[in-house]
Design a protein around this motif. Structure first.
Motif, mmCIF file in Angstrom:
data_model
loop_
_atom_site.group_PDB
_atom_site.id
_atom_site.type_symbol
_atom_site.label_atom_id
_atom_site.label_comp_id
_atom_site.label_asym_id
_atom_site.label_seq_id
_atom_site.Cartn_x
_atom_site.Cartn_y
_atom_site.Cartn_z
ATOM 1 N N GLN A 212 71.922 -21.581 -31.618
ATOM 2 C CA GLN A 212 71.866 -21.101 -32.996
ATOM 3 C C GLN A 212 70.471 -20.552 -33.307
ATOM 4 O O GLN A 212 69.465 -21.255 -33.177
ATOM 5 N N GLY A 213 70.417 -19.285 -33.657
ATOM 6 C CA GLY A 213 69.151 -18.664 -34.015
ATOM 7 C C GLY A 213 68.316 -18.177 -32.845
ATOM 8 O O GLY A 213 67.198 -17.684 -33.034
ATOM 9 N N TYR A 214 68.829 -18.299 -31.621
ATOM 10 C CA TYR A 214 68.076 -17.844 -30.442
ATOM 11 C C TYR A 214 68.347 -16.349 -30.240
ATOM 12 O O TYR A 214 69.261 -15.953 -29.533
ATOM 13 N N ASN A 215 67.538 -15.509 -30.893
ATOM 14 C CA ASN A 215 67.735 -14.065 -30.839
ATOM 15 C C ASN A 215 66.797 -13.407 -29.825
ATOM 16 O O ASN A 215 65.708 -13.915 -29.560
ATOM 17 N N PHE A 216 67.241 -12.283 -29.285
ATOM 18 C CA PHE A 216 66.404 -11.454 -28.425
ATOM 19 C C PHE A 216 66.130 -10.136 -29.148
ATOM 20 O O PHE A 216 66.894 -9.744 -30.040
ATOM 21 N N PRO A 217 65.056 -9.421 -28.787
ATOM 22 C CA PRO A 217 64.798 -8.119 -29.422
ATOM 23 C C PRO A 217 65.980 -7.169 -29.237
ATOM 24 O O PRO A 217 66.509 -7.026 -28.136
ATOM 25 N N ALA A 218 66.395 -6.539 -30.318
ATOM 26 C CA ALA A 218 67.547 -5.634 -30.266
ATOM 27 C C ALA A 218 67.264 -4.465 -29.326
ATOM 28 O O ALA A 218 66.140 -3.956 -29.267
ATOM 29 N N ASP A 219 68.294 -4.048 -28.558
ATOM 30 C CA ASP A 219 68.120 -2.932 -27.627
ATOM 31 C C ASP A 219 69.025 -1.750 -27.956
ATOM 32 O O ASP A 219 69.044 -0.755 -27.239
ATOM 33 N N GLY A 223 71.702 -3.686 -33.567
ATOM 34 C CA GLY A 223 70.908 -4.871 -33.876
ATOM 35 C C GLY A 223 71.077 -6.004 -32.888
ATOM 36 O O GLY A 223 70.478 -7.068 -33.039
ATOM 37 N N MET A 224 71.900 -5.766 -31.857
ATOM 38 C CA MET A 224 72.150 -6.818 -30.873
ATOM 39 C C MET A 224 71.365 -6.579 -29.590
ATOM 40 O O MET A 224 70.793 -5.508 -29.370
#
Length: 556
Positions: A212-219, A223-224
């Motif tokens: 939960q909340g572990y995002n990577f820079p969007a490519d 936005g994902m």
């Protein structure tokens, strides 16, 4: 390196849905495989890997398993599998099954129980998370496009993780109960007499936490970020893989080959070293060199020099650490002859060239069904004829990027997995001799020109040449050198030349002219013998004149 029973073999992959239909329903089956064992034996095959044939809704063509213990009725029965194992053993052949344990089907009993009670016991068999601010728990993009999170029906904010299709929920390997269930299943099949497994999507087992909340820079503009990022961020997968090796594979002396992408040099000994997690792993370096995280429309074309350099780099990194499994195609890739040979150069001779380059490298060669007759990509006429979910996603992405429908179709045609999944071309009879019914996927129209029956009658065919390559690998005079000898590049800087030594008991030089124009090569020493060639070698003194796409194997 310790010698193992499987290293001197030749392996063959079967995609059962497209191999041979004996029921007339347009879908290949296990009895079709049983009926072609003698054909495979005659080709020189020892190990047969069968893509998933377990009970499945086929959302991802069998890689979504609803029951690991049951053969899907479309393909036959468990008794048919028992017979296949038995008939293979009579011919000194070995059966590998596909081990798909990163995920199962949403129709598996475990997942049905989990969604019935998202806070209950079976929910811990999967990854359930609450959404964040009305959105999915993080911004990961599935391998097949869209979010990796799907809302659990009947809940307001609970999601489950699926790195692949939404009907393929990821299993929670952190749960020891899940691992025990999987090991029990693996050992059950090994006890039945299969020789081992091809292991699917294995690097995805280990996740990063908290999810939960572990995002990577969007490519992308959506936005994902690709869920592949997780593979590099996650630590500790070796604990799972080592446990599986020790609990299942080692006690059975099983052969295992891992689907491992983008491994680091440091990981190679861990995966396939003396005490590696697997016996071998596939060499995807050349195929991956064309990949773009942006989409298929941004992918490169693999040039002859790229292909050569990728193969040479793998050989350098892997030897003598372990044994790689060489491929030019499989069920997830385009046909190798279209991918690695420039369109304007494609010919029977070029197909034999590519076969030589694969089969003479150090490692265990895997031939994919139809490769041995030089099957080619199909030309897509309309996106409606496509079955592959990844192709449908990439086509939509192309349209979003502003490509016309015609342009988008041409782009996905290069990479669609349906290229490798069209029915096997047995003869020039209706439906290529694959089925008496309507084939589940269109047969390539070139089956009247490219088929097993006609090539078996032709001593100069691609099929006949593959038979010679398989026989050479097992020839007592050269086996020790070809299987275990050193791999040393020869003139690696020469443009569009793919040449290398195999050095052991003997010195073998493999020369491949990766272009249409002929060229002259200065040989390092006198030639003792021409072992095999796809042309009429022109030798004079210590020189050889290679014709276009000539592949010649010399003993020096």
């Amino acid at each position: 390196m310790k010698k193992e029973w499987w290293q001197e073999k030749v392996a063959y992959q079967i995609y059962p849905k497209s191999f041979l239909d004996t029921k007339g329903n347009g879908i290949g089956d296990l009895r079709g495989i049983i009926g072609k064992l003698d054909y495979l034996k005659g080709l020189g095959i020892d190990i047969i890997w069968i893509s998933p044939c377990f009970l499945s809704p086929l959302a991802d063509q069998g890689y979504d398993i609803a029951d690991y213990y049951k053969i899907d009725p479309r393909f036959g029965t468990n008794e048919d599998m028992d017979e296949l194992i038995s008939e293979a053993k009579k011919r000194d052949m070995y059966i590998l099954l596909d081990l798909v344990v990163n995920h199962c089907s949403d129709e598996h009993e475990w997942f049905k129980k989990a969604v019935a009670d998202p806070k209950g016991h079976y929910a811990n068999y999967f990854h359930f998370e609450e959404g964040v601010d009305g959105h999915a728990p993080n911004n990961w993009r599935s391998y097949f496009g869209g979010s990796v999170w799907e809302k659990v029906e009947g809940t307001e904010n609970t999601y489950y993780l699926h790195l692949f299709h939404k009907k393929q929920p990821d299993l929670n390997w952190e749960n020891p109960e899940v691992r025990e269930e999987i090991y029990k299943m693996i050992n059950w099949w090994l006890d039945k007499g299969i020789a081992g497994f091809r292991i699917d999507a294995i690097l995805n087992l280990k996740k990063v936490f908290p999810l939960q909340g572990y995002n990577f820079p969007a490519d992308r503009e959506d936005g994902m970020a690709s869920c592949r990022n997780m593979i590099y961020a996650a630590k500790g997968i070796g604990e799972f893989l080592g446990e599986m090796r020790d609990r299942c594979f080692k006690p059975h002396h099983a052969f295992t080959v891992g689907e491992v992408f983008n491994e680091t040099e440091e990981q190679i000994p861990e995966f396939i070293g003396e005490n590696g997690y697997f016996s071998s792993m596939f060499d995807f370096r050349a195929h991956s060199s064309a990949h773009s995280e942006i989409g298929w429309f941004d992918a490169e074309t693999v040039s002859p020099n790229m292909y050569r350099d990728c193969c040479f780099l793998t050989q350098k990194l892997v030897n003598p650490v372990g044994f790689i499994s060489t491929i030019i195609e499989n069920h997830d890739e385009s046909r190798g002859v279209n991918f690695y040979i420039p369109k304007e150069d494609l010919s029977e001779k070029a197909k034999k060239f590519l076969a030589t380059m694969q089969m003479l490298q150090r490692g265990l060669p895997f031939i994919y069904q139809g490769q041995e007759i030089g099957m080619e990509n199909i030309v897509l006429e309309n996106i409606s004829t496509v079955d592959d979910i990844s192709t449908i996603d990439e086509y939509a992405l192309c349209l979003e990027e502003g490509f016309s429908e015609k342009e988008a179709l041409a782009i996905v045609n290069r990479f669609t997995r349906d290229n490798a999944r069209t029915p096997m071309q047995w003869s020039d009879d209706e439906n290529a001799g694959f089925t008496k019914g309507k084939p589940w996927l269109p047969v390539n129209p070139n089956y009247t020109r490219i088929n097993v029956e006609s090539q078996e009658r032709d001593e100069d065919s691609v099929l006949s040449y593959y038979k010679k390559l398989c026989a050479l690998r097992k020839n007592p005079e050269y086996k020790e050198t070809i299987v275990y000898g050193d791999f040393i590049p020869f003139m690696p800087e020469e443009d569009r030349l793919m040449a290398f030594y195999r050095k052991g008991e003997k010195t073998i030089l493999v020369l491949g002219n990766y272009r249409k124009e002929e060229r002259e090569i200065e040989l390092p020493s006198e030639v003792k013998k021409v072992i095999l060639s796809n042309a009429e070698p022109c030798l004079f003194g210590k020189k050889i004149r290679l014709s276009g796409y000539e592949a010649t194997i010399l003993e020096l």
